[in-house]
Design a protein around this motif. Structure first.
Motif, short mmCIF file in Angstrom:
data_model
loop_
_atom_site.label_atom_id
_atom_site.label_comp_id
_atom_site.label_asym_id
_atom_site.label_seq_id
_atom_site.Cartn_x
_atom_site.Cartn_y
_atom_site.Cartn_z
N GLN A 301 0.84 -1.20 0.00
CA GLN A 301 0.00 0.00 0.00
C GLN A 301 0.87 1.25 0.00
O GLN A 301 0.77 2.11 0.87
CB GLN A 301 -0.94 -0.02 1.20
N GLY A 302 1.74 1.33 -0.99
CA GLY A 302 2.65 2.45 -1.10
C GLY A 302 3.92 2.01 -1.81
O GLY A 302 4.24 0.83 -1.86
N ALA A 303 4.65 3.01 -2.35
CA ALA A 303 5.84 2.71 -3.14
C ALA A 303 7.13 2.75 -2.34
O ALA A 303 8.17 2.30 -2.81
CB ALA A 303 5.94 3.69 -4.31
N ASP A 304 7.09 3.31 -1.12
CA ASP A 304 8.30 3.38 -0.30
C ASP A 304 7.93 3.40 1.18
O ASP A 304 6.75 3.30 1.55
CB ASP A 304 9.15 4.60 -0.67
N TYR A 305 8.93 3.51 2.02
CA TYR A 305 8.73 3.47 3.47
C TYR A 305 7.68 4.45 3.94
O TYR A 305 6.75 4.10 4.69
CB TYR A 305 10.07 3.74 4.17
N PHE A 306 7.80 5.70 3.52
CA PHE A 306 6.88 6.73 4.01
C PHE A 306 5.45 6.48 3.57
O PHE A 306 4.50 6.65 4.36
CB PHE A 306 7.35 8.11 3.56
N GLU A 307 5.25 6.09 2.32
CA GLU A 307 3.90 5.85 1.83
C GLU A 307 3.24 4.67 2.56
O GLU A 307 2.05 4.73 2.92
CB GLU A 307 3.93 5.60 0.32
N VAL A 308 3.99 3.61 2.78
CA VAL A 308 3.42 2.44 3.45
C VAL A 308 3.16 2.75 4.92
O VAL A 308 2.13 2.33 5.47
CB VAL A 308 4.35 1.22 3.31
N MET A 309 4.04 3.48 5.57
CA MET A 309 3.81 3.84 6.97
C MET A 309 2.57 4.71 7.12
O MET A 309 1.80 4.56 8.07
CB MET A 309 5.03 4.56 7.54
N ARG A 310 2.34 5.60 6.16
CA ARG A 310 1.14 6.44 6.24
C ARG A 310 -0.12 5.62 5.96
O ARG A 310 -1.18 5.89 6.52
CB ARG A 310 1.27 7.62 5.28
N SER A 311 0.01 4.59 5.14
CA SER A 311 -1.12 3.67 4.94
C SER A 311 -1.38 2.89 6.23
O SER A 311 -2.54 2.67 6.61
CB SER A 311 -0.81 2.69 3.80
N ASN A 312 -0.33 2.47 6.91
CA ASN A 312 -0.48 1.80 8.20
C ASN A 312 -1.21 2.69 9.19
O ASN A 312 -2.10 2.25 9.93
CB ASN A 312 0.89 1.42 8.77
#
Length: 323
Positions: A301-312
């Motif tokens: 759910q995202g292309a990098d660490y920040f995007e996935v963490m914000r999805s979390n």
């Protein structure tokens, strides 16, 4: 407990103790021939280490990773050929105890510039349950979160504040290995640390007011995140996200769900939703993704660490009833 080791810019030329290995200065030209186009040849063990290397090293490093996209890091096996290639690295960045195969390969590599991210912040022990009154005996030994590091939880990158501490150490280490570009590494590190600070603030603000503080997840990887933001993690299967929970554990979690107003059972993209669905079916709960960020794939759910963490963060807010 491991003690954080941070290196100020003025001391980059000095010797730095990182884990059991001492970093030695390197001009950027690999004696083993692993370097290309004058770049520092850096091997990262898995995605969170790769992300740091790429964001801090940028154009000065050539980064390769031992764990390919879609591979569950805990289960990684390394071939003799890969071990040989590992020995051509200028720098190795890994997290000791998370991947036993990597630990062995690193020890055999002969590379002098080895950075163990676990020495750059304090590691802690986290149980599968965040409730003090939880009956751990009902879970069985398989729920002890021990990766071979005396019970220490290695999933530090899921806490942005701790990840920032590691970033500082990695930036200093790259400057030590490649003094010619130390100023750039320092600048890139500062930028990344600021971004991680903003992410930390987003989590604090976003999870400050919630109807419930408890979340259930197939993989007990979120102990640092839970501790940082005042939540309680209930892991179904401890370190193995695909193992079948015992009947006692299922009964235990049903009680926790009812008591703490849990609405959702979380699963991760790399391991699938089999275990989460089993519990959700018995409890009438929903399922959703909480990604431990051990790898990025097209299903993430995202292309990098920040995007996935914000999805979390978004998924946690929804599940916990954030106001």
């Amino acid at each position: 407990m491991n003690v954080r080791r941070l290196i100020p810019a003025a001391a980059l030329a000095g010797a730095v103790a990182l884990g059991a290995t001492t970093l030695t200065a390197c001009s950027g030209a690999s004696a083993a021939g692993g370097n290309t186009d004058g770049k520092l040849a850096l091997t990262a063990s898995f995605y969170p280490m790769q992300f740091l290397a790429e964001r801090i090293g940028k154009e000065h490093v050539a980064v390769t990773t031992l764990t390919k996209p879609g591979v569950e890091p805990h289960d990684l096996e390394i071939t003799p050929k890969q071990t040989g290639r590992l020995g051509e690295s200028d720098v190795i960045l890994y997290l000791k105890t998370l991947q036993p195969a990597v630990d062995k390969a690193v020890a055999q590599s002969g590379v002098k510039n080895v950075v163990d991210a676990g020495t750059l912040t304090a590691l802690e022990a986290h149980a599968a349950s965040g409730h003090d009154d939880h009956d751990h005996a009902a879970e069985g030994e398989e729920h002890d979160h021990d990766h071979g590091g005396a019970g220490k939880d290695p999933h530090v990158w899921l806490d942005p504040a701790k990840y920032a501490e590691i970033a500082k150490g990695v930036g200093a280490a790259l400057g030590e290995a490649d003094p010619a570009h130390a100023a750039d590494y320092e600048k890139n590190t500062a930028t990344l640390v600021t971004e991680l600070g903003s992410l930390d603030t987003e989590f604090k603000d976003g999870l400050k007011n919630t109807a419930s503080k408890t979340f259930i997840t197939t993989h007990a990887a979120f102990g640092y995140l839970a501790e940082r933001y005042g939540l309680d993690q209930e892991g179904i299967s401890g370190i193995d996200p695909e193992s079948e929970p015992s009947p006692a554990r299922m009964k235990d979690l049903q009680g926790v769900a009812a008591k703490d107003k849990v609405t959702t059972v979380f699963f991760e993209t790399l391991a699938g939703d089999k275990t989460a669905n089993a519990l959700a079916k018995d409890t009438g709960l929903k399922t959703d993704v909480l990604d431990p960020l051990e790898g990025i794939t097209d299903k993430s759910q995202g292309a990098d660490y920040f995007e996935v963490m914000r999805s979390n963060l978004k998924n946690l807010q929804k599940a916990l009833g954030a106001k």
